[in-house]
Design a protein around this motif. Structure first.
Motif, PDB file in Angstrom:
ATOM      1  N   ARG A 155       0.805  -1.224   0.000  1.00 20.05           N
ATOM      2  CA  ARG A 155       0.000   0.000   0.000  1.00 20.05           C
ATOM      3  C   ARG A 155       0.839   1.275   0.000  1.00 20.05           C
ATOM      4  N   PRO A 156       1.772   1.428   0.949  1.00 15.65           N
ATOM      5  CA  PRO A 156       2.572   2.669   0.923  1.00 15.65           C
ATOM      6  C   PRO A 156       3.462   2.769  -0.310  1.00 15.65           C
TER       7      PRO A 156
ATOM      8  N   ALA B 175       4.509   5.291  -5.641  1.00 18.08           N
ATOM      9  CA  ALA B 175       4.766   5.150  -7.076  1.00 18.08           C
ATOM     10  C   ALA B 175       3.638   5.769  -7.901  1.00 18.08           C
ATOM     11  N   ARG B 176       2.404   5.570  -7.430  1.00 16.79           N
ATOM     12  CA  ARG B 176       1.245   6.106  -8.159  1.00 16.79           C
ATOM     13  C   ARG B 176       1.248   7.638  -8.154  1.00 16.79           C
TER      14      ARG B 176
ATOM     15  N   GLY C 177      -0.908   1.147 -13.889  1.00 22.67           N
ATOM     16  CA  GLY C 177      -0.131   0.077 -14.503  1.00 22.67           C
ATOM     17  C   GLY C 177       1.357   0.268 -14.320  1.00 22.67           C
ATOM     18  N   LEU C 178       1.841   1.493 -14.544  1.00 24.60           N
ATOM     19  CA  LEU C 178       3.267   1.765 -14.373  1.00 24.60           C
ATOM     20  C   LEU C 178       3.679   1.635 -12.913  1.00 24.60           C
ATOM     21  N   ALA C 179       2.794   2.036 -12.005  1.00 25.98           N
ATOM     22  CA  ALA C 179       3.098   1.913 -10.580  1.00 25.98           C
ATOM     23  C   ALA C 179       3.245   0.448 -10.195  1.00 25.98           C
TER      24      ALA C 179
ATOM     25  N   HIS D 155      13.023   6.061  -6.361  1.00 23.88           N
ATOM     26  CA  HIS D 155      14.060   6.115  -7.389  1.00 23.88           C
ATOM     27  C   HIS D 155      13.587   5.416  -8.669  1.00 23.88           C
ATOM     28  N   LYS D 156      12.999   4.228  -8.508  1.00 21.93           N
ATOM     29  CA  LYS D 156      12.518   3.480  -9.677  1.00 21.93           C
ATOM     30  C   LYS D 156      11.379   4.209 -10.372  1.00 21.93           C
ATOM     31  N   ALA D 157      10.503   4.819  -9.608  1.00 22.63           N
ATOM     32  CA  ALA D 157       9.371   5.536 -10.196  1.00 22.63           C
ATOM     33  C   ALA D 157       9.858   6.746 -10.991  1.00 22.63           C
TER      34      ALA D 157
END
Length: 216
Positions: free
Chosen positions: A41-42, A47-48, A55-57, A92-94
């Motif tokens: 969830r967090p 990411a969202r 989808g990307l998240a 970082h990935k997002a």
């Protein structure tokens, strides 16, 4: 006064994280599921918020948790809690995903702009070339059915670009005779060519020198 008993210490969140990480390092696949359930969830919310795309998240989360499973040594307990480290990795990935998407959109936009600018020009050039060949073939065929004096005068005008006065001088023919021959020849050519001018958006004989004898 009786002795005061110490309250039972509840496991801290960090202790549970460390235990899950220990299990991952030991190769316990179910530990990754527990880690996902604990932080989904967090991590997804973070990411969202950055990506603005569910989808990307989800793709980022999969990449992050798979990365922890493959290399759990990436976390260094001396640098802070596991939770803060994991969310930093998600962030970082997002951000990287946003940059990739933006770069891809820019490349696609440039490609689309180039296609819009180039394709019509290329298509128009091909169409113009094809139409010019059709016109030239049609005119050549139509000229072949004319009487020799008319064909000679129109050939000089159409292919040579000469005015009627110049045609008269070249052929040693009075200007009035040249005009009469060319007028009769033009009428015959237009009858032979039929609807060619309507298809091409202009007369197939537009390049022939005008009847008034002026240069085009």
């Amino acid at each position: 006064m009786g002795a005061v008993s110490r309250p039972v210490r509840r496991p801290e969140d960090g202790d549970e994280d460390v235990e899950i990480l220990r299990r991952i390092r030991a190769g316990d696949r179910s530990a990754v599921d527990d880690l996902y359930d604990r932080f989904r969830r967090p991590a997804f919310a973070l990411a969202r918020r950055i990506l603005a795309d569910d989808g990307l998240a989800e793709d980022v989360l999969q990449d992050v948790f798979l990365g922890v499973w493959r290399d759990p040594s990436g976390y260094d307990g001396a640098r802070g809690s596991f939770a803060s480290w994991l969310l930093a990795v998600v962030h970082h990935k997002a951000v990287d995903a946003v940059r990739r998407e933006e770069s891809q959109r820019r490349r696609q936009s440039r490609a689309e702009d180039a296609a819009v600018l180039e394709a019509p020009v290329a298509t128009r050039d091909v169409e113009d070339d094809a139409w010019s060949r059709v016109v030239a073939d049609q005119v050549r065929t139509a000229l072949g059915v004319l009487p020799t004096p008319q064909r000679e005068a129109l050939t000089l005008a159409y292919y040579g670009g000469y005015t009627q006065r110049e045609v008269a001088a070249l052929t040693g023919t009075p200007l009035g005779t040249v005009k009469t021959r060319m007028l009769a020849g033009m009428r015959r050519l237009k009858a032979e060519l039929g609807g060619l001018s309507a298809q091409g958006g202009g007369s197939a004989l537009d390049d022939i020198a005008p009847l008034d004898g002026t240069a085009r």
